[in-house]
Design a protein around this motif. Structure first.
Motif, PDB file in Angstrom:
ATOM      1  N   SER A   2      -8.348   5.285   6.143  1.00 27.38           N
ATOM      2  CA  SER A   2      -7.434   4.156   5.926  1.00 27.38           C
ATOM      3  C   SER A   2      -6.775   3.686   7.215  1.00 27.38           C
ATOM      4  N   TYR A   5      -7.627   0.283   8.758  1.00 29.89           N
ATOM      5  CA  TYR A   5      -7.125  -0.835   7.955  1.00 29.89           C
ATOM      6  C   TYR A   5      -5.652  -1.093   8.266  1.00 29.89           C
ATOM      7  N   THR A   9      -4.074  -4.783   9.724  1.00 30.07           N
ATOM      8  CA  THR A   9      -2.980  -5.542   9.114  1.00 30.07           C
ATOM      9  C   THR A   9      -1.863  -5.840  10.101  1.00 30.07           C
ATOM     10  N   GLN A 166       2.569   1.048  -1.204  1.00 25.86           N
ATOM     11  CA  GLN A 166       1.293   1.292  -1.874  1.00 25.86           C
ATOM     12  C   GLN A 166       1.162   2.788  -2.107  1.00 25.86           C
ATOM     13  N   THR A 168      -1.492   5.165  -4.357  1.00 26.89           N
ATOM     14  CA  THR A 168      -2.676   5.092  -5.217  1.00 26.89           C
ATOM     15  C   THR A 168      -2.684   6.194  -6.274  1.00 26.89           C
ATOM     16  N   MET A 204       3.097  -3.882  -6.760  1.00 27.27           N
ATOM     17  CA  MET A 204       1.785  -3.263  -6.613  1.00 27.27           C
ATOM     18  C   MET A 204       1.025  -3.388  -7.941  1.00 27.27           C
ATOM     19  N   SER A 205      -0.241  -3.717  -7.843  1.00 32.26           N
ATOM     20  CA  SER A 205      -1.074  -3.835  -9.042  1.00 32.26           C
ATOM     21  C   SER A 205      -1.274  -2.473  -9.696  1.00 32.26           C
ATOM     22  N   ASN A 208      -5.635  -2.021  -9.350  1.00 34.11           N
ATOM     23  CA  ASN A 208      -6.344  -1.675  -8.105  1.00 34.11           C
ATOM     24  C   ASN A 208      -5.407  -1.341  -6.951  1.00 34.11           C
ATOM     25  N   TYR A 209      -4.088  -1.264  -7.241  1.00 37.73           N
ATOM     26  CA  TYR A 209      -3.073  -0.854  -6.260  1.00 37.73           C
ATOM     27  C   TYR A 209      -2.904  -1.854  -5.112  1.00 37.73           C
ATOM     28  N   SER A 210      -3.394  -3.061  -5.266  1.00 37.94           N
ATOM     29  CA  SER A 210      -3.147  -4.075  -4.240  1.00 37.94           C
ATOM     30  C   SER A 210      -1.663  -4.427  -4.227  1.00 37.94           C
ATOM     31  N   ASP A 212       1.441  -7.240  -3.191  1.00 37.84           N
ATOM     32  CA  ASP A 212       1.797  -8.629  -2.905  1.00 37.84           C
ATOM     33  C   ASP A 212       3.307  -8.762  -2.871  1.00 37.84           C
TER      34      ASP A 212
END
Length: 231
Positions: A2, A5, A9, A166, A168, A204-205, A208-210, A212
């Protein structure tokens, strides 16, 4: 895997001060630190040769130091060459005092408070205020997995819980999926350092843990909850 990534960002620094610091042992810890370095991400929240690792951020004519610590909870041995920076009032006071004459401000990050607790204990409030009195210009807490309130103590902010950004793993607690970004603005005046702040709720979703930024209605609900938990 990770870490690249994070770099993409635009994240430039992370803290490893948390209760899972040593879950996979010494080699994995050193690999993590090396991978962060190779991806140009600064790291704090640990001690190397018994000295707390700090982050110094410089921009324009300002210099801000950031220090991070964690409560003792499955944090691994404390006598290693590289060990977690544990919350110790004497050590933190010394760290603040050593830095505050070299920089314009000192920010403290704490992995502290009971999980799922929207309010800090009276002792934790006392501790955070003490760090401000020792010379810190902001204190921010994470670990409870739910958003808490804030206060301004002696002109400087204390944020008692940022919730999850986030994470998971699923939870039956809807607040698990809420977080808080804090933007700190440092303004050097003739007499001292002024700190302004802005709050940006995140969601957080559950699928899928996205992550926003929260919608207007969600932001209103989260900010209202924060205000209810603030002094």
């Amino acid at each position: 895997e990770s870490i690249p990534y994070l770099s993409k960002t635009g994240i430039t620094a992370v803290t490893v001060a948390n209760n899972h610091f040593y879950d996979f042992g010494d080699l994995a810890l050193k690999n993590t630190l090396n991978n962060l370095k190779n991806n140009n991400i600064s790291c704090l929240g640990y001690k190397e040769a018994k000295k707390s690792k700090e982050l110094i951020v410089e921009k324009d004519d300002l210099k801000i130091a950031v220090l991070a610590y964690a409560e003792e909870e499955w944090c691994g041995p404390s006598d290693l060459d590289i060990s977690i920076a544990l919350i110790d009032d004497i050590d933190i006071s010394r760290d603040i005092l050593q830095l505050r004459n070299k920089v314009d401000g000192v920010v403290i990050l704490l992995h502290a408070n009971n999980e799922y607790n929207n309010l800090p204990s009276p002792y934790l409030v006392k501790k955070c205020r003490f760090y401000i009195e020792q010379g810190a210009c902001a204190v921010l807490l994470h670990h409870a997995h739910v958003v808490s309130g804030f206060e301004v103590w002696q002109d400087y902010p204390i944020f008692y819980g940022l919730g999850n950004f986030q994470f998971t793993m699923q939870s039956a607690n809807p607040e698990w999926y809420e977080g808080l970004l804090v933007n700190l603005e440092f303004i050097k005046t003739q007499d001292n350092l002024k700190v302004n702040f802005s709050l940006y709720p995140t969601v957080m979703s559950q699928i899928n843990y996205s992550v926003d930024l929260a919608s207007v209605n969600q932001s209103y609900q989260i900010i209202n909850q924060i205000n209810n938990n603030s002094s």
